[in-house]
Design a protein around this motif. Structure first.
Motif, PDB file in Angstrom:
ATOM      1  N   GLY A  91     -11.636  30.577  15.526  1.00 21.91           N
ATOM      2  CA  GLY A  91     -10.396  29.900  16.214  1.00 21.91           C
ATOM      3  C   GLY A  91     -10.910  28.333  16.570  1.00 21.91           C
ATOM      4  O   GLY A  91     -10.290  27.326  16.238  1.00 21.91           O
ATOM      5  N   PHE A  92     -11.844  28.308  17.376  1.00 23.67           N
ATOM      6  CA  PHE A  92     -12.543  27.134  17.689  1.00 23.67           C
ATOM      7  C   PHE A  92     -12.917  26.239  16.516  1.00 23.67           C
ATOM      8  O   PHE A  92     -12.417  25.071  16.538  1.00 23.67           O
ATOM      9  N   SER A  93     -13.547  27.024  15.453  1.00 19.77           N
ATOM     10  CA  SER A  93     -14.092  26.138  14.372  1.00 19.77           C
ATOM     11  C   SER A  93     -12.718  25.362  13.649  1.00 19.77           C
ATOM     12  O   SER A  93     -12.812  24.302  13.079  1.00 19.77           O
ATOM     13  N   VAL A  94     -11.594  26.150  13.689  1.00 17.07           N
ATOM     14  CA  VAL A  94     -10.399  25.712  12.815  1.00 17.07           C
ATOM     15  C   VAL A  94      -9.891  24.409  13.540  1.00 17.07           C
ATOM     16  O   VAL A  94      -9.793  23.504  13.382  1.00 17.07           O
ATOM     17  N   HIS A  95      -9.851  24.610  14.974  1.00 23.06           N
ATOM     18  CA  HIS A  95      -9.409  23.445  15.759  1.00 23.06           C
ATOM     19  C   HIS A  95     -10.319  22.004  15.843  1.00 23.06           C
ATOM     20  O   HIS A  95     -10.025  21.129  15.540  1.00 23.06           O
ATOM     21  N   ARG A  96     -11.623  22.247  15.380  1.00 19.74           N
ATOM     22  CA  ARG A  96     -12.580  21.357  15.290  1.00 19.74           C
ATOM     23  C   ARG A  96     -12.459  20.637  13.862  1.00 19.74           C
ATOM     24  O   ARG A  96     -12.437  19.611  13.844  1.00 19.74           O
ATOM     25  N   ASP A  97     -11.977  21.682  12.903  1.00 19.33           N
ATOM     26  CA  ASP A  97     -11.767  21.268  11.706  1.00 19.33           C
ATOM     27  C   ASP A  97     -10.807  20.081  11.499  1.00 19.33           C
ATOM     28  O   ASP A  97     -10.723  19.081  10.846  1.00 19.33           O
ATOM     29  N   PHE A  98      -9.620  20.716  12.396  1.00 18.14           N
ATOM     30  CA  PHE A  98      -8.363  19.819  12.222  1.00 18.14           C
ATOM     31  C   PHE A  98      -8.817  18.525  12.970  1.00 18.14           C
ATOM     32  O   PHE A  98      -7.991  17.247  12.369  1.00 18.14           O
ATOM     33  N   ASP A  99      -9.484  18.258  13.948  1.00 17.71           N
ATOM     34  CA  ASP A  99      -9.907  16.993  14.631  1.00 17.71           C
ATOM     35  C   ASP A  99     -10.776  16.242  13.492  1.00 17.71           C
ATOM     36  O   ASP A  99     -10.727  14.983  13.480  1.00 17.71           O
ATOM     37  N   GLN A 100     -11.647  16.737  12.731  1.00 17.99           N
ATOM     38  CA  GLN A 100     -12.322  16.166  11.907  1.00 17.99           C
ATOM     39  C   GLN A 100     -11.361  15.634  10.835  1.00 17.99           C
ATOM     40  O   GLN A 100     -11.596  14.422  10.179  1.00 17.99           O
ATOM     41  N   ILE A 101     -10.407  16.443  10.295  1.00 17.89           N
ATOM     42  CA  ILE A 101      -9.572  16.003   9.180  1.00 17.89           C
ATOM     43  C   ILE A 101      -8.777  14.651   9.903  1.00 17.89           C
ATOM     44  O   ILE A 101      -8.739  13.582   9.008  1.00 17.89           O
ATOM     45  N   ALA A 102      -8.375  14.939  11.181  1.00 18.91           N
ATOM     46  CA  ALA A 102      -7.534  13.513  11.470  1.00 18.91           C
ATOM     47  C   ALA A 102      -8.578  12.327  11.700  1.00 18.91           C
ATOM     48  O   ALA A 102      -8.034  11.199  11.257  1.00 18.91           O
ATOM     49  N   LEU A 103      -9.684  12.495  12.211  1.00 19.85           N
ATOM     50  CA  LEU A 103     -10.689  11.181  12.077  1.00 19.85           C
ATOM     51  C   LEU A 103     -10.859  10.769  10.751  1.00 19.85           C
ATOM     52  O   LEU A 103     -10.711   9.776  10.437  1.00 19.85           O
ATOM     53  N   ASP A 104     -11.161  11.613   9.674  1.00 15.02           N
ATOM     54  CA  ASP A 104     -11.361  11.312   8.452  1.00 15.02           C
ATOM     55  C   ASP A 104     -10.086  10.607   7.599  1.00 15.02           C
ATOM     56  O   ASP A 104     -10.027   9.712   6.827  1.00 15.02           O
ATOM     57  N   ALA A 105      -9.092  11.495   7.883  1.00  8.85           N
ATOM     58  CA  ALA A 105      -7.737  10.732   7.464  1.00  8.85           C
ATOM     59  C   ALA A 105      -7.570   9.225   8.088  1.00  8.85           C
ATOM     60  O   ALA A 105      -7.121   8.454   6.898  1.00  8.85           O
ATOM     61  N   ASP A 106      -7.675   8.992   9.222  1.00 10.30           N
ATOM     62  CA  ASP A 106      -7.503   7.692   9.747  1.00 10.30           C
ATOM     63  C   ASP A 106      -8.724   6.571   9.108  1.00 10.30           C
ATOM     64  O   ASP A 106      -8.211   5.537   8.944  1.00 10.30           O
ATOM     65  N   SER A 107      -9.942   6.981   8.989  1.00 13.21           N
ATOM     66  CA  SER A 107     -10.922   6.285   8.562  1.00 13.21           C
ATOM     67  C   SER A 107     -10.786   6.126   7.086  1.00 13.21           C
ATOM     68  O   SER A 107     -11.116   5.015   6.408  1.00 13.21           O
ATOM     69  N   LEU A 108     -10.684   7.398   6.196  1.00 12.76           N
ATOM     70  CA  LEU A 108     -11.013   7.224   4.666  1.00 12.76           C
ATOM     71  C   LEU A 108      -9.766   7.094   4.019  1.00 12.76           C
ATOM     72  O   LEU A 108      -9.772   6.348   2.837  1.00 12.76           O
ATOM     73  N   LYS A 109      -8.605   7.413   4.615  1.00 12.99           N
ATOM     74  CA  LYS A 109      -7.361   7.453   3.918  1.00 12.99           C
ATOM     75  C   LYS A 109      -7.389   7.719   2.490  1.00 12.99           C
ATOM     76  O   LYS A 109      -6.607   7.233   1.676  1.00 12.99           O
ATOM     77  N   ASP A 110      -7.748   9.024   2.362  1.00 12.19           N
ATOM     78  CA  ASP A 110      -8.178   9.648   0.982  1.00 12.19           C
ATOM     79  C   ASP A 110      -7.483  10.896   0.898  1.00 12.19           C
ATOM     80  O   ASP A 110      -7.727  11.769   1.640  1.00 12.19           O
ATOM     81  N   VAL A 111      -6.349  10.826   0.186  1.00  9.64           N
ATOM     82  CA  VAL A 111      -5.484  12.173   0.083  1.00  9.64           C
ATOM     83  C   VAL A 111      -6.114  13.180  -0.408  1.00  9.64           C
ATOM     84  O   VAL A 111      -6.371  14.399   0.070  1.00  9.64           O
ATOM     85  N   SER A 112      -6.959  13.190  -1.501  1.00  9.19           N
ATOM     86  CA  SER A 112      -7.903  14.107  -2.135  1.00  9.19           C
ATOM     87  C   SER A 112      -8.762  14.792  -1.175  1.00  9.19           C
ATOM     88  O   SER A 112      -9.100  15.993  -1.041  1.00  9.19           O
ATOM     89  N   TYR A 113      -9.342  13.836  -0.374  1.00 12.38           N
ATOM     90  CA  TYR A 113     -10.581  14.333   0.444  1.00 12.38           C
ATOM     91  C   TYR A 113      -9.765  14.986   1.667  1.00 12.38           C
ATOM     92  O   TYR A 113     -10.167  16.148   1.956  1.00 12.38           O
ATOM     93  N   SER A 114      -8.674  14.717   2.112  1.00 13.53           N
ATOM     94  CA  SER A 114      -8.033  15.409   3.080  1.00 13.53           C
ATOM     95  C   SER A 114      -7.493  16.844   2.413  1.00 13.53           C
ATOM     96  O   SER A 114      -7.637  17.714   3.246  1.00 13.53           O
TER      97      SER A 114
END
Length: 143
Positions: A91-114
């Motif tokens: 459960g905690f790793s899933v929450h951390r994953d979503f935080d990382q997805i948010a950071l990468d979506a903001d910085s990379l703006k890459d749909v495929s990566y997200s």
């Protein structure tokens, strides 16, 4: 995994009356708490996929962030004691994953990566649902 592939996999596993998943025996209120969080994840994933389809990366980041560590609430000690360490870690790793997805979506703006990140995170959800089932004493009495 495509929907067709998932259906094929399901078809390969005949149904039985025996559910071999690990039973998490919880009170009704504890069960409600866990299931509420799962529904919040499902709603968040729907928002993310809709935003990804529109290539709206700020909305992707917002939806992912809403499922990150800020979603973690204080779990009552009695409930925490009932949950296996592996369940809590997942459960905690899933929450951390979503935080990382948010950071990468903001910085990379890459749909495929997200989408790749989301797929990897959803694999954890699938693994958890394949491993655990939640029951209450009242549910157990009926089975």
């Amino acid at each position: 995994m495509t929907a067709v592939h998932a259906q094929d996999q399901h078809a390969q596993h005949p149904t039985s009356d025996h559910d071999a998943r690990v039973v998490l025996e919880l009170t009704s209120s504890e069960r409600v708490m866990i299931l509420e969080e799962m529904r919040m994840f499902l709603t968040g994933v729907q928002k993310m996929t809709g935003a990804l389809g529109q290539q709206d990366m700020p909305a992707v980041a917002e939806a992912a962030r809403d499922m990150g560590q800020k979603m973690v609430h204080e779990v009552p000690p009695a409930l925490r004691a009932k949950l296996p360490m592996e369940f809590r870690q997942l459960g905690f790793s899933v929450h951390r994953d979503f935080d990382q997805i948010a950071l990468d979506a903001d910085s990379l703006k890459d749909v495929s990566y997200s989408l790749g990140q989301l797929s990897a995170t959803l694999q954890k959800c699938v693994a958890c649902h394949a491993t655990y089932q939640i029951q209450t004493p009242a549910l157990n009495a009926r089975h």
